[in-house]
Design an enzyme around this catalytic site. Structure first.
Site, mmCIF file in Angstrom:
data_model
loop_
_atom_site.group_PDB
_atom_site.id
_atom_site.type_symbol
_atom_site.label_atom_id
_atom_site.label_comp_id
_atom_site.label_asym_id
_atom_site.label_seq_id
_atom_site.Cartn_x
_atom_site.Cartn_y
_atom_site.Cartn_z
ATOM 1 N N CYS A 175 -2.332 8.545 4.106
ATOM 2 C CA CYS A 175 -2.211 8.264 2.679
ATOM 3 C C CYS A 175 -3.488 8.604 1.928
ATOM 4 O O CYS A 175 -3.466 8.770 0.706
ATOM 5 C CB CYS A 175 -1.834 6.807 2.450
ATOM 6 S SG CYS A 175 -2.907 5.631 3.287
ATOM 7 N N GLU A 192 0.874 -1.176 0.000
ATOM 8 C CA GLU A 192 0.000 0.000 0.000
ATOM 9 C C GLU A 192 0.906 1.218 0.000
ATOM 10 O O GLU A 192 1.664 1.444 0.939
ATOM 11 C CB GLU A 192 -0.918 -0.020 1.232
ATOM 12 C CG GLU A 192 -2.081 0.950 1.139
ATOM 13 C CD GLU A 192 -1.698 2.359 1.558
ATOM 14 O OE1 GLU A 192 -1.525 3.215 0.651
ATOM 15 O OE2 GLU A 192 -1.552 2.610 2.747
#
Length: 492
Positions: free
Chosen positions: A280, A246
């Site tokens: 994020c 990720e």
């Protein structure tokens, strides 16, 4: 200043003479914790312990493994206040936000159990000839590389599903949050989990690279695209190792025509400034109409950013936003702001360092509307870029003007615009009239493009923690009533 307990290997704390490193309280710039990096011998010992524990751990039934994770949750609850304080001290998060992280750590247990049972339960289909059986096996020893922005929660989101599936763990937390990792490991220890099932080694990227060179069967990583790319390259000759990467995003938030401007401003603040812009899923690019409505939104947004309370976690009244992770990163982000301005951006609100030798930054806003080919980078800071559009189709083009594809959001009263946005935007998380940072734990979490490698985490983490086994089985060996042509069995 806290002194490290050492590396956690084979259910014990091991102290050796590695390279000294420290973590700081970024709200004040003071040293919080001091320890040493794991040596190659430490990492090898942790790997051997994980392999030794694998057979006995994986042979336990699911309920037995799940029971250890429930005991871990009990230990986290028992140490809640200490963990909340430590997260705030080491990351700078306000206490209200650290409480939400600890809640997420505890909540992850039952969610992961539910997800595993839903997505990885064995199934048997009976046919006239045999039983068609679907079961799952763990990959083996897997490495979990933690992130600093959620030092307890993000790594936990990999560790718990991996343990439930029967894997054993080599955990390297972020070198920016080693103290939080030690407390979490103590909670695992106090859960009574068997020796070698989870091991923790501390250190920087060199430690991480050494860890990834070991005999491992999986890597679960949350962090930046450049680091994820290096991990992918390190395993170019080991395709049998499963990678779940990720890798962040350069996320767009599109502002459409809407009536509730207060709600739009509030959701934009949550999308851009929460955790000092260090999520994020934070929106890096705000795409607004080139109209009077867009002007009004922008004026209100600038005023709101100027009014946001920024400070150390223990400041009173409590701030909304704390510092970025350390002073060095703050200087890096200020340099990124300078580069955007040199590329032609117009500063609408300068991001500034609020206190020397800290990570405390004020929110910054730059209008990039006139800049052709702006840098497509994830700037992990409270720095917002503004882009203007004439027509809604142009807004979607601007939203897709990135190699990343983690989160995208639309604030709009127009449902048909949302349907168009949903169909055309390239992103793994797509929100309507919600912050881009509003991810749900009962849904998958992952992106496309530079944001990930199609291994979504959260509710889908179970998928990369085991592999399916297809078996055709029958209790008794039999001969079919009708043999295939050309076969003759001699009954003598």
């Amino acid at each position: 200043m806290m002194q490290s307990k050492g590396q956690y290997i084979n259910r014990g704390w091991v102290k050796n003479s590695g390279i000294v490193f420290e973590s700081t309280n970024p709200g004040y710039g003071t040293i919080l914790w001091q320890g040493v990096s794991a040596t190659e011998d430490d990492i090898l010992a942790a790997t051997q312990a994980a392999h030794k524990a694998l057979s006995s751990w994986s042979i336990l039934n699911f309920e037995q493994r799940a029971n250890y994770t429930k005991k871990f949750a009990e230990q986290i609850e028992k140490n809640r206040e200490q963990l909340v304080q430590l997260i705030s001290q080491e990351t700078g998060k306000p206490l209200w936000e650290s409480h939400t992280e600890v809640n997420a750590v505890i909540g992850k247990i039952n969610l992961s159990i539910q997800a595993y049972q839903e997505r990885s339960s064995p199934k048997v289909t009976s046919t006239t000839e045999a039983n068609a059986c679907l079961r799952y096996k763990p990959h083996g020893v897997v490495a979990v590389l933690g992130a600093f922005n959620f030092p307890a929660h993000l790594s936990n989101g990999h560790i718990v599903p991996a343990l439930l599936a029967g894997n054993t763990i080599l955990y390297k937390p972020s070198e920016y949050a080693p103290a939080v990792a030690e407390l979490v490991m103590q909670c695992w220890h106090d859960s009574g989990i068997p020796a070698g099932v989870i091991n923790c080694v501390q250190g920087d990227s060199i430690c991480g690279k050494t860890l990834l060179s070991q005999d491992i069967q999986g890597v679960y990583f949350t962090g930046s695209y450049p680091t994820g790319l290096r991990i992918h390259q390190q395993f170019s000759d080991r395709p049998e190792v499963i990678l779940a990467l990720e890798m962040g995003g350069n996320n767009p938030l599109v502002i459409d025509e809407l009536n509730n401007l207060d709600a739009a401003i509030y959701n934009t603040l949550l999308s851009t400034l929460i955790t000092a812009g260090q999520r994020c899923t934070c929106a890096r690019r705000i795409i607004i109409p080139d109209s009077a409505h867009g002007d009004e939104f922008l004026t209100r947004f600038i005023n709101a950013c100027q009014s946001v309370k920024v400070g150390p976690f223990d400041q009173q009244p409590e701030p909304f936003m704390g510092p970025v992770i350390n002073h060095k990163q703050a200087l890096k982000h200020l340099n990124s702001q300078k580069m955007l301005l040199e590329a032609g951006g117009k500063s609408l609100l300068p991001m500034t360092l609020l206190a020397e030798n800290t990570g405390l930054l004020s929110p910054g806003i730059i209008d990039m509307s006139t800049v052709k080919n702006p840098a497509d980078e994830e700037i992990f800071a409270p720095l917002v870029q503004i882009h203007r559009y004439q027509h809604f189709d142009d807004a979607i083009k601007l939203a897709n003007n990135t190699r990343y594809g983690l989160a995208a959001g639309l604030l709009s009263d127009n449902e048909s615009h949302y349907q168009q946005f949903y169909q055309q935007v390239r992103s793994g998380l797509i929100n309507w009239n919600r912050p881009t940072t509003g991810a749900a734990s009962n849904l998958p979490f992952g992106g496309v493009g530079f944001s990930g490698n199609h291994r979504p985490s959260a509710y889908f983490a179970a998928d990369y923690c085991s592999y399916p086994i297809a078996s055709m089985e029958q209790p008794n060996l039999t001969t079919p009533a009708q043999l295939l042509p050309g076969i003759v069995l001699d009954s003598k």
